[in-house]
Design a protein around this motif. Sequence first.
Motif, short mmCIF file in Angstrom:
data_model
loop_
_atom_site.label_atom_id
_atom_site.label_comp_id
_atom_site.label_asym_id
_atom_site.label_seq_id
_atom_site.Cartn_x
_atom_site.Cartn_y
_atom_site.Cartn_z
N ALA A 37 69.53 42.42 40.76
CA ALA A 37 70.97 42.63 40.89
C ALA A 37 71.55 43.36 39.68
CB ALA A 37 71.67 41.29 41.05
N GLN A 38 72.68 43.98 39.91
CA GLN A 38 73.46 44.61 38.86
C GLN A 38 74.70 43.75 38.68
OE1 GLN A 38 73.81 48.99 38.47
NE2 GLN A 38 75.87 48.63 39.20
N ILE A 39 74.99 43.35 37.45
CA ILE A 39 76.08 42.42 37.18
C ILE A 39 77.09 43.10 36.27
CG2 ILE A 39 76.68 40.17 36.22
CD1 ILE A 39 73.64 39.47 36.63
N PRO A 40 78.39 43.17 36.67
CA PRO A 40 79.39 43.80 35.81
C PRO A 40 79.67 42.94 34.58
CG PRO A 40 80.44 42.88 37.75
CD PRO A 40 78.96 42.69 37.92
N SER A 43 84.12 42.07 30.47
CA SER A 43 85.15 42.81 29.73
C SER A 43 85.56 44.12 30.39
CB SER A 43 84.67 43.09 28.31
OG SER A 43 83.52 43.90 28.35
N GLY A 44 84.91 44.50 31.47
CA GLY A 44 85.28 45.75 32.11
C GLY A 44 84.37 46.08 33.26
N ARG A 45 84.68 47.19 33.96
CA ARG A 45 83.90 47.56 35.12
C ARG A 45 82.99 48.77 34.87
NH1 ARG A 45 87.94 47.97 39.98
NH2 ARG A 45 88.73 49.58 38.61
N THR A 46 82.95 49.27 33.64
CA THR A 46 82.14 50.46 33.38
C THR A 46 80.74 50.13 32.88
OG1 THR A 46 83.04 50.66 31.14
CG2 THR A 46 84.15 51.89 32.89
N THR A 47 80.56 48.96 32.31
CA THR A 47 79.24 48.56 31.84
C THR A 47 78.86 47.22 32.44
OG1 THR A 47 80.10 47.45 29.87
CG2 THR A 47 79.48 49.77 29.63
N GLY A 48 77.58 46.94 32.40
CA GLY A 48 77.09 45.68 32.94
C GLY A 48 75.64 45.48 32.59
N GLN A 49 74.99 44.68 33.38
CA GLN A 49 73.59 44.37 33.16
C GLN A 49 72.81 44.59 34.44
OE1 GLN A 49 73.76 40.27 31.94
NE2 GLN A 49 73.93 40.83 29.80
N LYS A 50 71.59 45.04 34.29
CA LYS A 50 70.67 45.20 35.43
C LYS A 50 69.54 44.20 35.22
CE LYS A 50 69.12 47.62 38.97
NZ LYS A 50 69.87 47.82 40.18
N LYS A 111 73.65 48.39 30.78
CA LYS A 111 73.70 49.75 31.28
C LYS A 111 75.07 50.09 31.84
CE LYS A 111 72.03 50.73 35.19
NZ LYS A 111 71.65 51.20 36.38
N LYS A 112 75.27 51.37 32.04
CA LYS A 112 76.49 51.85 32.69
C LYS A 112 76.43 51.49 34.15
CE LYS A 112 79.10 56.05 33.42
NZ LYS A 112 79.19 57.49 33.17
N MET A 113 77.56 51.02 34.70
CA MET A 113 77.60 50.61 36.10
C MET A 113 77.48 51.83 37.01
SD MET A 113 77.80 47.33 36.13
CE MET A 113 78.38 46.91 37.74
N GLU A 114 76.78 51.66 38.09
CA GLU A 114 76.59 52.71 39.07
C GLU A 114 77.26 52.30 40.38
OE1 GLU A 114 72.39 53.11 39.39
OE2 GLU A 114 72.17 53.82 37.33
N GLY A 115 77.68 53.27 41.15
CA GLY A 115 78.21 53.01 42.48
C GLY A 115 79.67 52.73 42.57
#
Length: 115
Positions: A37-40, A43-50, A111-115
Amino acid sequence: MHKKIFKKLESKNLNPFYPGQHQGKCTEPYTVIREGAQIPSPSGRTTGQKIIDIILFTPGNSYLQMEEYKKQVGEALREIKGLRKTGIETPIVTDDDKEAYTSSQEYVIHKKMEG
Protein backbone atom coordinates in the motif's frame (compact mmCIF):
# COMPACT_ATOMS: atom_id res chain seq x y z
CA MET A 1 12.21 1.38 -5.51
CA HIS A 2 11.43 -2.27 -6.19
CA LYS A 3 13.98 -2.19 -9.05
CA LYS A 4 16.66 -0.88 -6.70
CA ILE A 5 15.83 -3.61 -4.18
CA PHE A 6 15.89 -6.25 -6.91
CA LYS A 7 19.30 -5.10 -8.16
CA LYS A 8 20.75 -4.96 -4.64
CA LEU A 9 19.57 -8.49 -3.79
CA GLU A 10 20.73 -9.74 -7.17
CA SER A 11 24.19 -8.22 -6.65
CA LYS A 12 24.45 -10.16 -3.37
CA ASN A 13 23.33 -13.44 -5.03
CA LEU A 14 20.16 -13.57 -2.91
CA ASN A 15 17.87 -14.73 -5.76
CA PRO A 16 15.21 -12.02 -6.01
CA PHE A 17 11.95 -12.54 -7.89
CA TYR A 18 8.78 -10.55 -8.47
CA PRO A 19 5.38 -12.11 -7.59
CA GLY A 20 4.51 -15.03 -9.85
CA GLN A 21 7.98 -15.37 -11.38
CA HIS A 22 9.39 -18.29 -9.38
CA GLN A 23 8.23 -21.65 -10.68
CA GLY A 24 8.36 -25.06 -9.02
CA LYS A 25 9.65 -26.23 -5.68
CA CYS A 26 12.06 -24.27 -3.52
CA THR A 27 15.48 -25.84 -4.01
CA GLU A 28 17.52 -22.82 -2.84
CA PRO A 29 16.70 -19.68 -0.86
CA TYR A 30 14.96 -16.90 -2.76
CA THR A 31 13.13 -13.64 -2.13
CA VAL A 32 9.91 -12.23 -3.59
CA ILE A 33 9.64 -8.42 -3.71
CA ARG A 34 6.04 -7.23 -3.51
CA GLU A 35 4.91 -3.63 -3.44
CA GLY A 36 2.23 -2.92 -0.88
CA ALA A 37 0.00 0.00 0.00
CA GLN A 38 0.83 3.66 -0.41
CA ILE A 39 0.08 5.71 2.71
CA PRO A 40 -0.23 9.53 2.68
CA SER A 41 1.71 11.56 5.20
CA PRO A 42 -0.43 13.08 7.98
CA SER A 43 1.13 16.49 7.25
CA GLY A 44 0.05 16.68 3.62
CA ARG A 45 -1.03 14.95 0.45
CA THR A 46 2.15 15.34 -1.61
CA THR A 47 4.38 12.89 0.25
CA GLY A 48 3.82 9.57 1.92
CA GLN A 49 5.17 6.11 2.37
CA LYS A 50 5.21 3.05 0.13
CA ILE A 51 5.14 -0.33 1.83
CA ILE A 52 7.28 -3.11 0.37
CA ASP A 53 6.95 -6.71 1.49
CA ILE A 54 10.01 -8.91 1.29
CA ILE A 55 8.91 -12.54 1.28
CA LEU A 56 11.63 -15.07 2.02
CA PHE A 57 11.67 -18.74 1.03
CA THR A 58 14.15 -21.43 2.04
CA PRO A 59 14.03 -25.17 1.28
CA GLY A 60 11.80 -27.16 3.60
CA ASN A 61 14.57 -29.49 4.73
CA SER A 62 16.34 -26.90 6.92
CA TYR A 63 14.42 -24.68 9.33
CA LEU A 64 17.65 -23.08 10.59
CA GLN A 65 18.61 -21.87 7.11
CA MET A 66 15.83 -19.25 7.28
CA GLU A 67 17.49 -17.29 10.09
CA GLU A 68 20.76 -17.00 8.17
CA TYR A 69 18.96 -16.01 4.98
CA LYS A 70 16.93 -13.34 6.85
CA LYS A 71 20.18 -11.92 8.17
CA GLN A 72 21.79 -11.80 4.70
CA VAL A 73 18.75 -10.11 3.12
CA GLY A 74 18.50 -7.61 5.99
CA GLU A 75 22.16 -6.66 5.68
CA ALA A 76 21.79 -6.12 1.93
CA LEU A 77 18.67 -3.98 2.32
CA ARG A 78 20.29 -1.79 4.99
CA GLU A 79 22.61 -0.57 2.23
CA ILE A 80 19.69 1.09 0.40
CA LYS A 81 19.35 4.72 1.41
CA GLY A 82 15.86 5.67 2.55
CA LEU A 83 14.57 2.10 2.92
CA ARG A 84 13.52 1.38 6.49
CA LYS A 85 12.37 -1.84 8.15
CA THR A 86 9.05 -1.33 9.94
CA GLY A 87 9.57 -4.16 12.41
CA ILE A 88 6.55 -6.07 11.15
CA GLU A 89 7.62 -9.61 10.43
CA THR A 90 5.62 -12.81 10.07
CA PRO A 91 6.64 -16.01 11.85
CA ILE A 92 8.29 -18.77 9.87
CA VAL A 93 5.66 -21.09 8.42
CA THR A 94 5.66 -23.92 5.90
CA ASP A 95 4.55 -23.56 2.28
CA ASP A 96 3.50 -27.04 1.20
CA ASP A 97 3.22 -26.15 -2.50
CA LYS A 98 6.81 -24.87 -2.65
CA GLU A 99 8.07 -27.41 -0.07
CA ALA A 100 9.63 -24.47 1.75
CA TYR A 101 9.72 -22.40 4.86
CA THR A 102 8.55 -18.83 4.36
CA SER A 103 8.50 -15.58 6.30
CA SER A 104 7.99 -11.96 5.34
CA GLN A 105 9.38 -8.64 6.46
CA GLU A 106 7.84 -5.23 5.87
CA TYR A 107 9.86 -2.22 4.72
CA VAL A 108 8.82 1.35 3.99
CA ILE A 109 10.21 4.12 1.80
CA HIS A 110 9.23 7.80 1.92
CA LYS A 111 8.17 9.03 -1.49
CA LYS A 112 6.17 11.51 -3.49
CA MET A 113 2.52 10.50 -3.74
CA GLU A 114 1.35 9.20 -7.08
CA GLY A 115 -2.12 9.18 -8.59
